[in-house]
Scaffold this motif. Sequence first.
Motif, PDB file in Angstrom:
ATOM      1  N   MET A 113      53.997  57.016 -14.086  1.00 34.60           N
ATOM      2  CA  MET A 113      54.425  56.536 -12.775  1.00 34.60           C
ATOM      3  C   MET A 113      53.571  55.367 -12.301  1.00 34.60           C
ATOM      4  O   MET A 113      54.056  54.472 -11.595  1.00 34.60           O
ATOM      5  N   PHE A 114      52.287  55.349 -12.662  1.00 35.43           N
ATOM      6  CA  PHE A 114      51.427  54.205 -12.360  1.00 35.43           C
ATOM      7  C   PHE A 114      51.897  52.973 -13.123  1.00 35.43           C
ATOM      8  O   PHE A 114      51.938  51.863 -12.586  1.00 35.43           O
ATOM      9  N   ALA A 115      52.221  53.178 -14.392  1.00 31.94           N
ATOM     10  CA  ALA A 115      52.672  52.062 -15.223  1.00 31.94           C
ATOM     11  C   ALA A 115      53.977  51.482 -14.706  1.00 31.94           C
ATOM     12  O   ALA A 115      54.220  50.277 -14.820  1.00 31.94           O
ATOM     13  N   ILE A 118      33.823  51.642 -11.027  1.00 31.17           N
ATOM     14  CA  ILE A 118      34.527  52.699 -10.307  1.00 31.17           C
ATOM     15  C   ILE A 118      35.906  52.187  -9.890  1.00 31.17           C
ATOM     16  O   ILE A 118      36.021  51.169  -9.212  1.00 31.17           O
ATOM     17  N   ASP A 119      36.927  52.871 -10.330  1.00 36.34           N
ATOM     18  CA  ASP A 119      38.299  52.591  -9.898  1.00 36.34           C
ATOM     19  C   ASP A 119      39.019  53.923  -9.860  1.00 36.34           C
ATOM     20  O   ASP A 119      39.599  54.352 -10.853  1.00 36.34           O
ATOM     21  N   PHE A 120      38.989  54.571  -8.714  1.00 33.91           N
ATOM     22  CA  PHE A 120      39.490  55.930  -8.619  1.00 33.91           C
ATOM     23  C   PHE A 120      40.954  56.020  -9.015  1.00 33.91           C
ATOM     24  O   PHE A 120      41.337  56.878  -9.804  1.00 33.91           O
ATOM     25  N   ALA A 121      41.795  55.125  -8.469  1.00 35.32           N
ATOM     26  CA  ALA A 121      43.234  55.273  -8.708  1.00 35.32           C
ATOM     27  C   ALA A 121      43.967  53.959  -8.920  1.00 35.32           C
ATOM     28  O   ALA A 121      45.193  53.950  -8.893  1.00 35.32           O
ATOM     29  N   GLY A 122      43.262  52.840  -9.126  1.00 40.37           N
ATOM     30  CA  GLY A 122      44.005  51.656  -9.511  1.00 40.37           C
ATOM     31  C   GLY A 122      43.746  50.368  -8.769  1.00 40.37           C
ATOM     32  O   GLY A 122      44.613  49.490  -8.770  1.00 40.37           O
ATOM     33  N   GLY A 123      42.604  50.202  -8.125  1.00 42.89           N
ATOM     34  CA  GLY A 123      42.317  48.938  -7.460  1.00 42.89           C
ATOM     35  C   GLY A 123      42.314  47.770  -8.428  1.00 42.89           C
ATOM     36  O   GLY A 123      42.858  46.703  -8.139  1.00 42.89           O
ATOM     37  N   THR A 124      41.715  47.972  -9.588  1.00 42.28           N
ATOM     38  CA  THR A 124      41.703  46.920 -10.607  1.00 42.28           C
ATOM     39  C   THR A 124      42.927  47.019 -11.515  1.00 42.28           C
ATOM     40  O   THR A 124      43.668  46.050 -11.684  1.00 42.28           O
ATOM     41  N   ALA A 125      43.159  48.195 -12.082  1.00 37.89           N
ATOM     42  CA  ALA A 125      44.216  48.353 -13.087  1.00 37.89           C
ATOM     43  C   ALA A 125      45.613  48.139 -12.517  1.00 37.89           C
ATOM     44  O   ALA A 125      46.516  47.691 -13.233  1.00 37.89           O
ATOM     45  N   VAL A 126      45.810  48.433 -11.235  1.00 41.12           N
ATOM     46  CA  VAL A 126      47.137  48.303 -10.626  1.00 41.12           C
ATOM     47  C   VAL A 126      47.205  47.085  -9.706  1.00 41.12           C
ATOM     48  O   VAL A 126      47.964  46.150  -9.950  1.00 41.12           O
ATOM     49  N   HIS A 127      46.405  47.060  -8.651  1.00 40.66           N
ATOM     50  CA  HIS A 127      46.615  46.077  -7.593  1.00 40.66           C
ATOM     51  C   HIS A 127      46.064  44.695  -7.919  1.00 40.66           C
ATOM     52  O   HIS A 127      46.762  43.685  -7.733  1.00 40.66           O
ATOM     53  N   ALA A 134      53.403  47.468   9.129  1.00 38.05           N
ATOM     54  CA  ALA A 134      53.728  47.903   7.776  1.00 38.05           C
ATOM     55  C   ALA A 134      52.809  47.253   6.758  1.00 38.05           C
ATOM     56  O   ALA A 134      52.299  47.916   5.840  1.00 38.05           O
ATOM     57  N   SER A 135      52.580  45.967   6.906  1.00 39.55           N
ATOM     58  CA  SER A 135      51.731  45.253   5.955  1.00 39.55           C
ATOM     59  C   SER A 135      50.289  45.707   6.043  1.00 39.55           C
ATOM     60  O   SER A 135      49.595  45.841   5.027  1.00 39.55           O
ATOM     61  N   GLY A 136      49.809  45.954   7.258  1.00 42.82           N
ATOM     62  CA  GLY A 136      48.443  46.444   7.425  1.00 42.82           C
ATOM     63  C   GLY A 136      48.242  47.803   6.786  1.00 42.82           C
ATOM     64  O   GLY A 136      47.210  48.066   6.160  1.00 42.82           O
ATOM     65  N   ALA A 137      49.243  48.674   6.942  1.00 40.99           N
ATOM     66  CA  ALA A 137      49.148  49.990   6.312  1.00 40.99           C
ATOM     67  C   ALA A 137      49.047  49.859   4.796  1.00 40.99           C
ATOM     68  O   ALA A 137      48.221  50.518   4.151  1.00 40.99           O
ATOM     69  N   VAL A 138      49.900  49.009   4.206  1.00 38.46           N
ATOM     70  CA  VAL A 138      49.856  48.825   2.757  1.00 38.46           C
ATOM     71  C   VAL A 138      48.516  48.235   2.326  1.00 38.46           C
ATOM     72  O   VAL A 138      47.943  48.640   1.301  1.00 38.46           O
ATOM     73  N   ALA A 139      47.968  47.301   3.107  1.00 43.98           N
ATOM     74  CA  ALA A 139      46.661  46.726   2.782  1.00 43.98           C
ATOM     75  C   ALA A 139      45.580  47.806   2.752  1.00 43.98           C
ATOM     76  O   ALA A 139      44.710  47.814   1.866  1.00 43.98           O
ATOM     77  N   GLY A 140      45.632  48.743   3.694  1.00 45.96           N
ATOM     78  CA  GLY A 140      44.667  49.836   3.697  1.00 45.96           C
ATOM     79  C   GLY A 140      44.838  50.764   2.515  1.00 45.96           C
ATOM     80  O   GLY A 140      43.856  51.229   1.921  1.00 45.96           O
ATOM     81  N   LEU A 141      46.082  51.052   2.163  1.00 44.47           N
ATOM     82  CA  LEU A 141      46.347  51.888   0.996  1.00 44.47           C
ATOM     83  C   LEU A 141      45.807  51.241  -0.277  1.00 44.47           C
ATOM     84  O   LEU A 141      45.225  51.916  -1.139  1.00 44.47           O
ATOM     85  N   VAL A 142      46.018  49.934  -0.390  1.00 44.08           N
ATOM     86  CA  VAL A 142      45.523  49.216  -1.564  1.00 44.08           C
ATOM     87  C   VAL A 142      43.995  49.287  -1.635  1.00 44.08           C
ATOM     88  O   VAL A 142      43.416  49.581  -2.689  1.00 44.08           O
ATOM     89  N   ALA A 143      43.331  49.025  -0.518  1.00 45.23           N
ATOM     90  CA  ALA A 143      41.870  48.936  -0.522  1.00 45.23           C
ATOM     91  C   ALA A 143      41.190  50.274  -0.779  1.00 45.23           C
ATOM     92  O   ALA A 143      40.138  50.332  -1.423  1.00 45.23           O
ATOM     93  N   ILE A 144      41.778  51.352  -0.291  1.00 49.61           N
ATOM     94  CA  ILE A 144      41.127  52.657  -0.466  1.00 49.61           C
ATOM     95  C   ILE A 144      41.419  53.244  -1.847  1.00 49.61           C
ATOM     96  O   ILE A 144      40.726  54.164  -2.295  1.00 49.61           O
ATOM     97  N   THR A 145      42.407  52.703  -2.542  1.00 51.25           N
ATOM     98  CA  THR A 145      42.767  53.227  -3.859  1.00 51.25           C
ATOM     99  C   THR A 145      41.596  53.232  -4.838  1.00 51.25           C
ATOM    100  O   THR A 145      41.356  54.237  -5.499  1.00 51.25           O
TER     101      THR A 145
END
Length: 447
Positions: free
Chosen positions: A118-120, A172-181, A276-287
């Motif tokens: 699902m990440f891929a 450290i990349d818990f869930a995809g800051g580098t690999a995904v975003h 909406a955009s701010g929420a997504v930005a926060g989701l990206v950063a905490i990932t």
Amino acid sequence: MAPAITLAADAPTLSSANTGFMLICSALVMLMTPGLAFFYGGMVRVKSTLNMLMMSFISLGIVTVLWVLYGFSLAFGADSGSVIGWNSDWVGLSNIGLTQLWDGYTIPVFVFCVFQLMFAIITPALISGALADRVKFSAWALFITLWVTIVYFPVAHWVWGSGGWAFELGVIDFAGGTAVHINAGAAALGVILVIGRRVGFKKDPMRPHSLPLVMLGAGLLWFGWFGFNAGSWLGNDDGVGALMFVNTQVATAAAMLAWLAYEKIRHGAFTTLGAASGAVAGLVAITPSGGAVSPLGAIAVGAIAGVLCAMAVGLKYRFNYDDSLDVVGVHLVGGIAGSLLIGFFATGKGQSDAQGLFYGGGLDQFWKQCAGVFAVLGYSLVASAVLAFLLDRTIGMRVPEDDEVSGIDSAEHAETAYDFSGAGGGAARTTAAPAPVAGTAARKVDA
């Protein structure tokens, strides 16, 4: 992402609870791709809505098949040179026992495999937002096929695969800051530098046609992101997954508020698009950072990312690159911010004992984060630009200008999102879009 190593002396046994939890998390992450489709689909003009939806949905088909054939093996197979994995027994997902456990954990290999699938899937779909209105659907499908093979699968191994160089370095990349975003954001920048700007960029109104769709998509992303983040600890019963769940909510809320505050000061209004955009930005950063920081740290990470991303979305007008839906401004900048801030806010009490500058750890972790961030950014940017260039010079990446102006939905899909004929039934094909919807102060074309 939890490391694939044995953490206890006793051999793990299958846990029905953890297995069920991870299957639910996998379904939540799958939901994020349709959520992204709605988020992006509402942000484009009427005449591009279906194409935007399809650019996400096609990833569900292509990446799933590639993951089964060889993607899982390349990303998580036995390490080769710290850059790629391989396990011939996993080709076609063959020779995997139904109850065979993922290395050191209490969940089956198949469960870990589908979670990572699902990440891929969602990672190339993220790129599509930068390319709205102007890319051939067939070229996009081929780009996804090549990109996940050459870029995503190797990068996933670097960051999460046992033996991958970034994993071994301690990035450290818990869930995809580098690999995904960062990966997707850098790829988006590479492609748009090759294919060029939309017809009418900075001249014609290009406002979102449906802000309710944007908010629906953002809500689905926020909901699914709990599976994306909390599930990445793979059900370990040590509280880190719970910490990540809390931090996901906290950072997202802080980023939304920070974006809205910046927007009010800069543009004079609190907009739904900004929320909406701010929420997504926060989701990206905490990932990448949520397993390493405290909830107070999550507020800081979210607030900083919200402001930085709100500022970054206007750079496309200054530097004249057409990032249609701000993939670079939100995902690349947000991913960089969240990854690097680990070097300042890591407490040493979460997923690892690494401490950031503000917790007595000096800059050691910060430099490790820099290595991961800029290596992934550089590789994805260059490789994606080369792929786009080759496709553009062979089959062509862009639709003809007339099709772009009249509407890519009709040209590429023989459909339109809305039936304006009054007849109902969805059979009508319109070639011209109505006037763009006004009412949002954010991301004006004259910014």
